[in-house]
Design a protein around this motif. Structure first.
Motif, PDB file in Angstrom:
ATOM      1  N   MET A   1       0.743  -1.188   0.088  1.00 12.54           N
ATOM      2  CA  MET A   1       0.000  -0.029  -0.152  1.00 12.54           C
ATOM      3  C   MET A   1       0.880   1.275   0.084  1.00 12.54           C
ATOM      4  SD  MET A   1      -3.409   0.902   2.330  1.00 12.54           S
ATOM      5  CE  MET A   1      -2.818   1.067   4.121  1.00 12.54           C
ATOM      6  N   ALA A   2       0.533   2.150  -0.842  1.00 15.98           N
ATOM      7  CA  ALA A   2       1.305   3.492  -0.612  1.00 15.98           C
ATOM      8  C   ALA A   2       1.188   4.150   0.601  1.00 15.98           C
ATOM      9  CB  ALA A   2       0.441   4.514  -1.817  1.00 15.98           C
ATOM     10  N   LYS A   3       2.502   4.544   0.812  1.00 20.77           N
ATOM     11  CA  LYS A   3       2.883   5.172   2.243  1.00 20.77           C
ATOM     12  C   LYS A   3       2.081   6.687   2.116  1.00 20.77           C
ATOM     13  CE  LYS A   3       5.848   5.490   6.002  1.00 20.77           C
ATOM     14  NZ  LYS A   3       7.315   6.511   6.281  1.00 20.77           N
ATOM     15  N   SER A   4       1.100   6.858   3.049  1.00 23.67           N
ATOM     16  CA  SER A   4       0.366   8.250   2.797  1.00 23.67           C
ATOM     17  C   SER A   4       0.349   9.133   4.044  1.00 23.67           C
ATOM     18  CB  SER A   4      -1.194   7.893   2.485  1.00 23.67           C
ATOM     19  OG  SER A   4      -1.190   6.977   1.315  1.00 23.67           O
ATOM     20  N   ILE A   5       0.076  10.444   3.952  1.00 24.40           N
ATOM     21  CA  ILE A   5       0.065  11.306   5.120  1.00 24.40           C
ATOM     22  C   ILE A   5      -1.018  12.119   4.796  1.00 24.40           C
ATOM     23  CG2 ILE A   5       2.019  12.857   4.116  1.00 24.40           C
ATOM     24  CD1 ILE A   5       2.552  13.433   7.090  1.00 24.40           C
ATOM     25  N   ILE A   6      -1.731  12.751   5.819  1.00 25.31           N
ATOM     26  CA  ILE A   6      -2.846  13.822   5.457  1.00 25.31           C
ATOM     27  C   ILE A   6      -2.564  15.170   6.226  1.00 25.31           C
ATOM     28  CG2 ILE A   6      -5.403  14.153   5.972  1.00 25.31           C
ATOM     29  CD1 ILE A   6      -5.706  11.213   5.576  1.00 25.31           C
ATOM     30  N   VAL A   7      -2.591  16.086   5.460  1.00 20.33           N
ATOM     31  CA  VAL A   7      -2.207  17.371   6.072  1.00 20.33           C
ATOM     32  C   VAL A   7      -3.724  18.180   6.103  1.00 20.33           C
ATOM     33  CG1 VAL A   7      -1.026  19.623   5.878  1.00 20.33           C
ATOM     34  CG2 VAL A   7      -0.042  17.503   5.068  1.00 20.33           C
ATOM     35  N   CYS A   8      -3.970  18.569   7.336  1.00 20.31           N
ATOM     36  CA  CYS A   8      -5.472  18.862   7.345  1.00 20.31           C
ATOM     37  C   CYS A   8      -5.618  20.193   8.099  1.00 20.31           C
ATOM     38  CB  CYS A   8      -6.240  17.892   7.980  1.00 20.31           C
ATOM     39  SG  CYS A   8      -8.105  18.344   8.320  1.00 20.31           S
ATOM     40  N   THR A   9      -6.231  21.121   7.719  1.00 20.71           N
ATOM     41  CA  THR A   9      -6.589  22.343   8.390  1.00 20.71           C
ATOM     42  C   THR A   9      -8.068  22.380   8.745  1.00 20.71           C
ATOM     43  OG1 THR A   9      -5.036  23.663   7.382  1.00 20.71           O
ATOM     44  CG2 THR A   9      -6.475  24.888   8.514  1.00 20.71           C
ATOM     45  N   SER A  10      -8.513  22.241  10.081  1.00 19.77           N
ATOM     46  CA  SER A  10      -9.742  22.089  10.592  1.00 19.77           C
ATOM     47  C   SER A  10     -10.221  22.934  11.832  1.00 19.77           C
ATOM     48  CB  SER A  10      -9.967  20.676  10.739  1.00 19.77           C
ATOM     49  OG  SER A  10     -11.630  20.557  10.974  1.00 19.77           O
ATOM     50  N   VAL A  11     -10.487  24.372  11.504  1.00 11.33           N
ATOM     51  CA  VAL A  11     -10.421  25.180  12.450  1.00 11.33           C
ATOM     52  C   VAL A  11     -11.876  25.472  12.871  1.00 11.33           C
ATOM     53  CG1 VAL A  11      -8.185  26.286  12.116  1.00 11.33           C
ATOM     54  CG2 VAL A  11      -9.907  27.142  10.765  1.00 11.33           C
ATOM     55  N   LEU A  27      -6.504   4.675   4.837  1.00 12.56           N
ATOM     56  CA  LEU A  27      -5.146   4.434   4.218  1.00 12.56           C
ATOM     57  C   LEU A  27      -4.025   4.034   5.163  1.00 12.56           C
ATOM     58  CD1 LEU A  27      -5.616   7.671   1.954  1.00 12.56           C
ATOM     59  CD2 LEU A  27      -5.928   5.260   1.277  1.00 12.56           C
ATOM     60  N   ASP A  28      -4.226   4.081   6.368  1.00 13.95           N
ATOM     61  CA  ASP A  28      -3.151   4.007   7.623  1.00 13.95           C
ATOM     62  C   ASP A  28      -2.341   5.114   7.613  1.00 13.95           C
ATOM     63  OD1 ASP A  28      -2.022   2.892   9.736  1.00 13.95           O
ATOM     64  OD2 ASP A  28      -0.918   1.332   8.314  1.00 13.95           O
ATOM     65  N   ALA A  36       2.909  20.991  11.382  1.00 11.28           N
ATOM     66  CA  ALA A  36       3.635  19.626  11.746  1.00 11.28           C
ATOM     67  C   ALA A  36       3.853  18.691  10.701  1.00 11.28           C
ATOM     68  CB  ALA A  36       2.977  19.006  12.928  1.00 11.28           C
ATOM     69  N   ALA A  37       3.724  19.206   9.383  1.00 10.79           N
ATOM     70  CA  ALA A  37       3.892  18.488   8.411  1.00 10.79           C
ATOM     71  C   ALA A  37       5.214  18.235   7.862  1.00 10.79           C
ATOM     72  CB  ALA A  37       2.738  18.464   7.288  1.00 10.79           C
ATOM     73  N   ASP A  38       5.676  16.786   7.774  1.00  9.17           N
ATOM     74  CA  ASP A  38       6.910  16.536   7.166  1.00  9.17           C
ATOM     75  C   ASP A  38       6.742  15.290   5.981  1.00  9.17           C
ATOM     76  OD1 ASP A  38       9.303  15.748   6.106  1.00  9.17           O
ATOM     77  OD2 ASP A  38      10.271  15.360   8.364  1.00  9.17           O
ATOM     78  N   LEU A  39       6.894  15.788   4.835  1.00 12.05           N
ATOM     79  CA  LEU A  39       6.283  14.905   3.727  1.00 12.05           C
ATOM     80  C   LEU A  39       7.477  13.892   3.420  1.00 12.05           C
ATOM     81  CD1 LEU A  39       4.401  17.350   1.420  1.00 12.05           C
ATOM     82  CD2 LEU A  39       3.660  16.376   3.598  1.00 12.05           C
ATOM     83  N   ALA A  40       8.387  14.027   3.941  1.00 13.02           N
ATOM     84  CA  ALA A  40       9.619  13.045   3.552  1.00 13.02           C
ATOM     85  C   ALA A  40       9.219  11.445   3.771  1.00 13.02           C
ATOM     86  CB  ALA A  40      10.917  13.093   4.339  1.00 13.02           C
ATOM     87  N   GLY A  41       9.666  10.647   2.799  1.00 19.11           N
ATOM     88  CA  GLY A  41       9.156   9.451   2.775  1.00 19.11           C
ATOM     89  C   GLY A  41       7.835   8.975   2.357  1.00 19.11           C
ATOM     90  N   TYR A  42       6.839   9.668   2.117  1.00 15.92           N
ATOM     91  CA  TYR A  42       5.454   9.401   1.724  1.00 15.92           C
ATOM     92  C   TYR A  42       5.384   9.483   0.237  1.00 15.92           C
ATOM     93  CZ  TYR A  42       4.260   9.934   6.640  1.00 15.92           C
ATOM     94  OH  TYR A  42       4.606   9.630   8.259  1.00 15.92           O
ATOM     95  N   ASP A  43       4.599   8.312  -0.265  1.00 17.97           N
ATOM     96  CA  ASP A  43       4.141   8.330  -1.656  1.00 17.97           C
ATOM     97  C   ASP A  43       3.047   9.021  -2.083  1.00 17.97           C
ATOM     98  OD1 ASP A  43       5.990   6.069  -1.623  1.00 17.97           O
ATOM     99  OD2 ASP A  43       4.422   4.843  -0.814  1.00 17.97           O
ATOM    100  N   MET A  44       2.344   9.377  -1.226  1.00 14.64           N
ATOM    101  CA  MET A  44       1.031  10.101  -1.258  1.00 14.64           C
ATOM    102  C   MET A  44       0.676  11.180  -0.229  1.00 14.64           C
ATOM    103  SD  MET A  44      -2.615   8.731  -2.897  1.00 14.64           S
ATOM    104  CE  MET A  44      -3.173   7.590  -1.518  1.00 14.64           C
ATOM    105  N   VAL A  45      -0.056  12.192  -0.533  1.00 12.10           N
ATOM    106  CA  VAL A  45      -0.312  13.234   0.502  1.00 12.10           C
ATOM    107  C   VAL A  45      -1.833  13.854   0.103  1.00 12.10           C
ATOM    108  CG1 VAL A  45       0.371  15.584   1.549  1.00 12.10           C
ATOM    109  CG2 VAL A  45       2.027  14.050   0.203  1.00 12.10           C
ATOM    110  N   GLY A  46      -2.513  13.703   1.266  1.00 12.52           N
ATOM    111  CA  GLY A  46      -3.997  14.313   1.369  1.00 12.52           C
ATOM    112  C   GLY A  46      -3.850  15.686   1.656  1.00 12.52           C
ATOM    113  N   PHE A  47      -4.666  16.543   1.137  1.00 12.91           N
ATOM    114  CA  PHE A  47      -4.619  17.937   1.721  1.00 12.91           C
ATOM    115  C   PHE A  47      -6.054  18.344   1.958  1.00 12.91           C
ATOM    116  CE2 PHE A  47      -0.717  17.737  -1.203  1.00 12.91           C
ATOM    117  CZ  PHE A  47       0.062  18.455  -0.202  1.00 12.91           C
ATOM    118  N   GLY A  48      -6.558  18.629   3.064  1.00 12.51           N
ATOM    119  CA  GLY A  48      -7.907  18.959   3.315  1.00 12.51           C
ATOM    120  C   GLY A  48      -8.207  19.986   4.377  1.00 12.51           C
TER     121      GLY A  48
END
Ligand SMILES: Cc1cc2nc3c(=O)[nH]c(=O)nc-3n(C[C@H](O)[C@H](O)[C@H](O)COP(=O)(O)O)c2cc1C
Length: 156
Positions: A1-11, A27-28, A36-48
């Protein structure tokens, strides 16, 4: 599975965080704020984020603008908003353009309604009370499953 991270602003009401957590569960993927986002090493990034005055939140946009040029890293976007996106109120287009200009390969997007207390809706107690609801969360999970399968197929 692609290694993913989610960057989210929910204020505003935590509406988008609810969706981020649902997608992140499938997506685990960790869900982090832009600061706090460091995208190093992630294949996919979600932005919301929620939608503010017709755009994704300025913190999220500023974060994307601060990123170095990407080499086709996969990206997806998601939003919650009081009103649905229409031809006149296109909020995804500009973020997609920004992500593509930064070198991301944008592979999908999801949006649903969120409790909205922006004036003048505040005067009537807000609109979309209770949203995102269980159905929205189920749809967000289905979106993430579809995304996961499509991206994994692409990697085979
Ligand atoms: C100041 C402000 C401006 C907003 N502008 C819009 C807008 O232009 N279009 C829209 O559909 N919703 C708008 N909303 C509603 C938010 O997008 C909605 O409540 C969203 O779910 C908030 O997400 P959050 O709780 O994750 O921050 C606005 C809300 C606020 C407080």
């Amino acid at each position: 599975m692609a290694k993913s991270i989610i960057v989210c602003t929910s204020v505003s009401h935590g509406n988008t965080k609810k969706i981020a957590d649902a997608i992140g569960g499938v997506l685990d993927a960790p869900v982090v704020a832009p600061a706090a986002a460091d995208l190093a090493g992630y294949d996919m990034v979600g932005f919301g984020s929620g939608i503010y005055f017709g755009s994704f939140h300025s913190d999220l946009r500023a974060f994307v603008e601060s990123l170095p040029q990407q080499d086709g890293r996969k990206a997806f976007l998601f939003a919650t908003s009081g009103l649905p996106e229409t031809r006149l109120t296109r909020f995804s287009g500009r973020l997609i353009e920004l992500l593509e200009d930064t070198g991301f390969d944008v592979v999908g997007g999801f949006s649903c309604r969120g409790f909205d207390t922006f004036l003048p809706f505040k005067l009537v107690g807000g609109i979309r009370k209770g949203r995102p609801d269980e159905d929205d969360v189920t749809s967000a999970r289905a979106f993430a499953e579809h995304l996961r399968d499509a991206v994994d197929l692409d990697r085979e």
